[in-house]
Scaffold this motif. Structure first.
Motif: not given
Lengths: 114, 120
Positions: A6-7, A20-23, A106-109
């Motif tokens: 995740q970014s 905007t968050l990405r995975c 994922g580790s998250g945002t």
């Protein structure tokens, strides 16, 4: 094999802005889900996508939207940010097989709205 | 709608001892999965153990085991020989297995979590 990525990892935004968050899912996983985790609570389901189509939506306002790309990666968009949108946003991927039943997160945002 | 309840906000255990975390759930479905996830300070949800509702046998993964009581809708997690690395937030979660995944998907429904502290 890489896990769910995740970014970005952290993000600070101002009220009213858009984010905007990405995975990127595990290779071979065709389903991606998004969860919102407010501090001190369990994750709440936002969206699930499979084969680029929405398969489920949680109780979130229309300011939240998402999409899945042909490579199965996904983006979560949040418009008109509110202070209450501050949370950890988790992405999870899974196989399409109903009988498998496992999600990898994922580790998250970490989103902070000020 | 399904709900998951974790009634213990916080638990403590001495290193090498055994601790049990409680979880109850509500559903009208007969086929589903139950999970325990661990979330350390690194934030990543790590799957600890999974139980399929149609299997009578309780799941076991090394020091982790569950007590699945389908009629009582109870799903507790037992951690044996507790280690310092077990300290984390633990979440119980439910996932339907009855829906047609490719049409409707399947979400995880989480409880509020239990903080586990391990004392040395």
């Amino acid at each position: 094999d890489a896990g769910v990525t995740q970014s970005p990892t952290h993000l600070i935004k101002t009220r009213g802005q858009q984010v905007t968050l990405r995975c990127s899912p595990i290779s071979g996983h065709k389903s991606v889900s998004w969860y919102q985790q407010v501090l001190g609570q369990g994750p709440q389901f936002i969206f699930q996508y499979y084969e680029k189509e929405e398969r489920g939506r949680g109780n979130f306002p229309d300011r939240f939207s998402a999409r899945q790309f042909p490579n199965y990666s996904s983006e979560l968009n949040v418009n008109a940010l509110l202070l209450g949108d501050s949370a950890l946003y988790l992405c999870a991927s899974s196989l399409s097989d109903l009988r498998d039943g496992r999600y990898t997160f994922g580790s998250g945002t970490r989103l902070t709205v000020v | 709608a399904q709900t998951v309840t974790q009634s213990q906000p916080e638990m403590s255990v001495q290193e090498a001892e055994t601790v049990t975390l409680s979880c109850t759930y509500d559903t009208s479905e007969s086929d589903y999965y139950l999970f325990w996830y661990k979330q350390p300070p690194s934030r990543q949800m790590i799957l600890v153990i999974r139980q399929e509702a149609y299997k009578q046998q309780n799941a076991t993964e090394n020091r982790f085991s569950v007590n699945f009581q389908k009629a009582a809708k109870s799903f507790s997690l037992k951690i044996s020989d507790s280690q310092l690395g077990d300290a984390a937030m633990y979440f119980c979660a439910y996932r339907s297995a009855e829906s047609r995944f490719q049409e409707y998907g399947n979400k995880l429904v989480f409880g509020a979590g239990t903080i586990l502290r391990v004392k040395s």
